[in-house]
Design a protein around this motif. Structure first.
Motif, PDB file in Angstrom:
ATOM      1  N   ASP A  16       0.853  -1.179   0.000  1.00 14.83           N
ATOM      2  CA  ASP A  16       0.000   0.000   0.000  1.00 14.83           C
ATOM      3  C   ASP A  16       0.889   1.230   0.000  1.00 14.83           C
ATOM      4  O   ASP A  16       1.824   1.304   0.796  1.00 14.83           O
ATOM      5  CB  ASP A  16      -0.905  -0.012   1.238  1.00 14.83           C
ATOM      6  CG  ASP A  16      -1.999   1.026   1.161  1.00 14.83           C
ATOM      7  OD1 ASP A  16      -1.678   2.220   0.961  1.00 14.83           O
ATOM      8  OD2 ASP A  16      -3.174   0.651   1.317  1.00 14.83           O
ATOM      9  N   ASP A  17       0.599   2.185  -0.875  1.00 17.97           N
ATOM     10  CA  ASP A  17       1.453   3.364  -0.972  1.00 17.97           C
ATOM     11  C   ASP A  17       1.204   4.396   0.126  1.00 17.97           C
ATOM     12  O   ASP A  17       2.082   5.199   0.419  1.00 17.97           O
ATOM     13  CB  ASP A  17       1.310   4.024  -2.346  1.00 17.97           C
ATOM     14  CG  ASP A  17      -0.100   4.516  -2.619  1.00 17.97           C
ATOM     15  OD1 ASP A  17      -1.064   3.844  -2.181  1.00 17.97           O
ATOM     16  OD2 ASP A  17      -0.261   5.561  -3.274  1.00 17.97           O
ATOM     17  N   ARG A  19      -1.453   3.892   3.236  1.00 18.87           N
ATOM     18  CA  ARG A  19      -1.933   3.447   4.542  1.00 18.87           C
ATOM     19  C   ARG A  19      -0.806   2.845   5.375  1.00 18.87           C
ATOM     20  O   ARG A  19       0.108   2.236   4.846  1.00 18.87           O
ATOM     21  CB  ARG A  19      -3.045   2.414   4.373  1.00 18.87           C
ATOM     22  CG  ARG A  19      -4.322   2.974   3.776  1.00 18.87           C
ATOM     23  CD  ARG A  19      -5.306   1.831   3.490  1.00 18.87           C
ATOM     24  NE  ARG A  19      -6.394   2.232   2.634  1.00 18.87           N
ATOM     25  CZ  ARG A  19      -6.334   2.294   1.307  1.00 18.87           C
ATOM     26  NH1 ARG A  19      -5.227   1.983   0.673  1.00 18.87           N
ATOM     27  NH2 ARG A  19      -7.381   2.673   0.609  1.00 18.87           N
ATOM     28  N   ARG A  29       5.693  -0.284  -0.354  1.00 19.79           N
ATOM     29  CA  ARG A  29       5.019   0.930  -0.832  1.00 19.79           C
ATOM     30  C   ARG A  29       4.840   0.978  -2.345  1.00 19.79           C
ATOM     31  O   ARG A  29       4.101   1.808  -2.843  1.00 19.79           O
ATOM     32  CB  ARG A  29       5.788   2.166  -0.363  1.00 19.79           C
ATOM     33  CG  ARG A  29       5.800   2.342   1.144  1.00 19.79           C
ATOM     34  CD  ARG A  29       4.411   2.550   1.661  1.00 19.79           C
ATOM     35  NE  ARG A  29       4.402   2.888   3.086  1.00 19.79           N
ATOM     36  CZ  ARG A  29       3.304   3.028   3.792  1.00 19.79           C
ATOM     37  NH1 ARG A  29       2.133   2.870   3.215  1.00 19.79           N
ATOM     38  NH2 ARG A  29       3.357   3.313   5.063  1.00 19.79           N
ATOM     39  N   TRP A  50      -2.238  -8.115   2.419  1.00 21.56           N
ATOM     40  CA  TRP A  50      -3.115  -6.959   2.194  1.00 21.56           C
ATOM     41  C   TRP A  50      -2.650  -6.230   0.937  1.00 21.56           C
ATOM     42  O   TRP A  50      -1.478  -5.868   0.834  1.00 21.56           O
ATOM     43  CB  TRP A  50      -3.059  -6.022   3.400  1.00 21.56           C
ATOM     44  CG  TRP A  50      -3.735  -6.595   4.601  1.00 21.56           C
ATOM     45  CD1 TRP A  50      -3.245  -7.565   5.441  1.00 21.56           C
ATOM     46  CD2 TRP A  50      -5.031  -6.265   5.075  1.00 21.56           C
ATOM     47  NE1 TRP A  50      -4.163  -7.849   6.411  1.00 21.56           N
ATOM     48  CE2 TRP A  50      -5.270  -7.059   6.221  1.00 21.56           C
ATOM     49  CE3 TRP A  50      -6.014  -5.374   4.660  1.00 21.56           C
ATOM     50  CZ2 TRP A  50      -6.459  -6.983   6.941  1.00 21.56           C
ATOM     51  CZ3 TRP A  50      -7.199  -5.293   5.382  1.00 21.56           C
ATOM     52  CH2 TRP A  50      -7.409  -6.093   6.509  1.00 21.56           C
ATOM     53  N   ASP A  52      -3.473  -3.109  -1.945  1.00 21.44           N
ATOM     54  CA  ASP A  52      -4.155  -1.916  -2.441  1.00 21.44           C
ATOM     55  C   ASP A  52      -3.954  -1.910  -3.950  1.00 21.44           C
ATOM     56  O   ASP A  52      -2.869  -2.245  -4.431  1.00 21.44           O
ATOM     57  CB  ASP A  52      -3.540  -0.672  -1.803  1.00 21.44           C
ATOM     58  CG  ASP A  52      -4.208   0.618  -2.246  1.00 21.44           C
ATOM     59  OD1 ASP A  52      -5.345   0.569  -2.752  1.00 21.44           O
ATOM     60  OD2 ASP A  52      -3.588   1.687  -2.074  1.00 21.44           O
ATOM     61  N   LEU A  55      -1.204   2.365  -6.475  1.00 19.89           N
ATOM     62  CA  LEU A  55      -0.009   2.574  -5.662  1.00 19.89           C
ATOM     63  C   LEU A  55       0.704   3.881  -5.981  1.00 19.89           C
ATOM     64  O   LEU A  55       1.905   4.007  -5.794  1.00 19.89           O
ATOM     65  CB  LEU A  55       0.944   1.382  -5.827  1.00 19.89           C
ATOM     66  CG  LEU A  55       0.380   0.034  -5.397  1.00 19.89           C
ATOM     67  CD1 LEU A  55       1.357  -1.087  -5.716  1.00 19.89           C
ATOM     68  CD2 LEU A  55       0.018   0.041  -3.915  1.00 19.89           C
ATOM     69  N   HIS A  86      -8.010  -4.037  -0.319  1.00 23.94           N
ATOM     70  CA  HIS A  86      -8.562  -2.849   0.350  1.00 23.94           C
ATOM     71  C   HIS A  86      -8.268  -1.614  -0.490  1.00 23.94           C
ATOM     72  O   HIS A  86      -7.391  -0.837  -0.189  1.00 23.94           O
ATOM     73  CB  HIS A  86      -7.975  -2.709   1.758  1.00 23.94           C
ATOM     74  CG  HIS A  86      -6.498  -2.494   1.755  1.00 23.94           C
ATOM     75  ND1 HIS A  86      -5.601  -3.527   1.672  1.00 23.94           N
ATOM     76  CD2 HIS A  86      -5.762  -1.367   1.784  1.00 23.94           C
ATOM     77  CE1 HIS A  86      -4.375  -3.037   1.668  1.00 23.94           C
ATOM     78  NE2 HIS A  86      -4.449  -1.732   1.732  1.00 23.94           N
ATOM     79  N   SER A  87      -9.003  -1.436  -1.545  1.00 29.43           N
ATOM     80  CA  SER A  87      -8.737  -0.345  -2.467  1.00 29.43           C
ATOM     81  C   SER A  87      -9.927   0.593  -2.557  1.00 29.43           C
ATOM     82  O   SER A  87     -11.068   0.157  -2.502  1.00 29.43           O
ATOM     83  CB  SER A  87      -8.429  -0.919  -3.856  1.00 29.43           C
ATOM     84  OG  SER A  87      -8.192   0.119  -4.771  1.00 29.43           O
ATOM     85  N   ALA A 112     -11.700   0.174   2.429  1.00 31.36           N
ATOM     86  CA  ALA A 112     -10.471   0.953   2.146  1.00 31.36           C
ATOM     87  C   ALA A 112     -10.242   2.013   3.197  1.00 31.36           C
ATOM     88  O   ALA A 112     -11.118   2.468   3.834  1.00 31.36           O
ATOM     89  CB  ALA A 112     -10.570   1.600   0.775  1.00 31.36           C
TER      90      ALA A 112
END
Length: 112
Positions: A16-17, A19, A29, A50, A52, A55, A86-87, A112
């Protein structure tokens, strides 16, 4: 040796970038870092992953998804308890869920 000393710490990875994902034991990231993280854990049980979708900039989770797909195609899927997507990008998240379920990974959408 104490009883229970062979209990291992769960491995919870995140890509995730933005969170923080406080439950994760390792966090990437970018998709490049995410691919490297998967490769480092190739022969280990990953309890949770997890993901996303977006990113930052032109980067997305799809290179990570491709590594998971290729491993399953080769008959050596990653040993992952569950993958959470989770996006804030609903169509991107659905694509990830659909692709990974096709390869029999356990996948769930998360807020998200």
């Amino acid at each position: 040796m104490d009883e229970g000393s062979d209990a291992r710490t769960p491995i919870i990875l995140g890509v995730d970038d933005l969170r923080e994902l406080p439950r994760t034991t390792r966090l990437a990231r970018t998709s490049r870092e995410g691919v490297r993280l998967l490769e480092e854990h190739r022969d280990h049980r990953i309890d949770e992953l997890w993901l996303d979708h977006d990113l930052g900039g032109d980067d997305s989770i799809m290179p990570v998804v491709a590594v998971l797909e290729e491993a399953a195609f080769d008959g050596r899927p990653f040993d992952i308890g569950i993958i959470y997507v989770h996006s804030a990008n609903p169509s991107g998240a659905e694509t990830v869920v659909r692709v990974l379920r096709r390869w029999d990974y356990r996948v769930r959408r998360a807020p998200a």
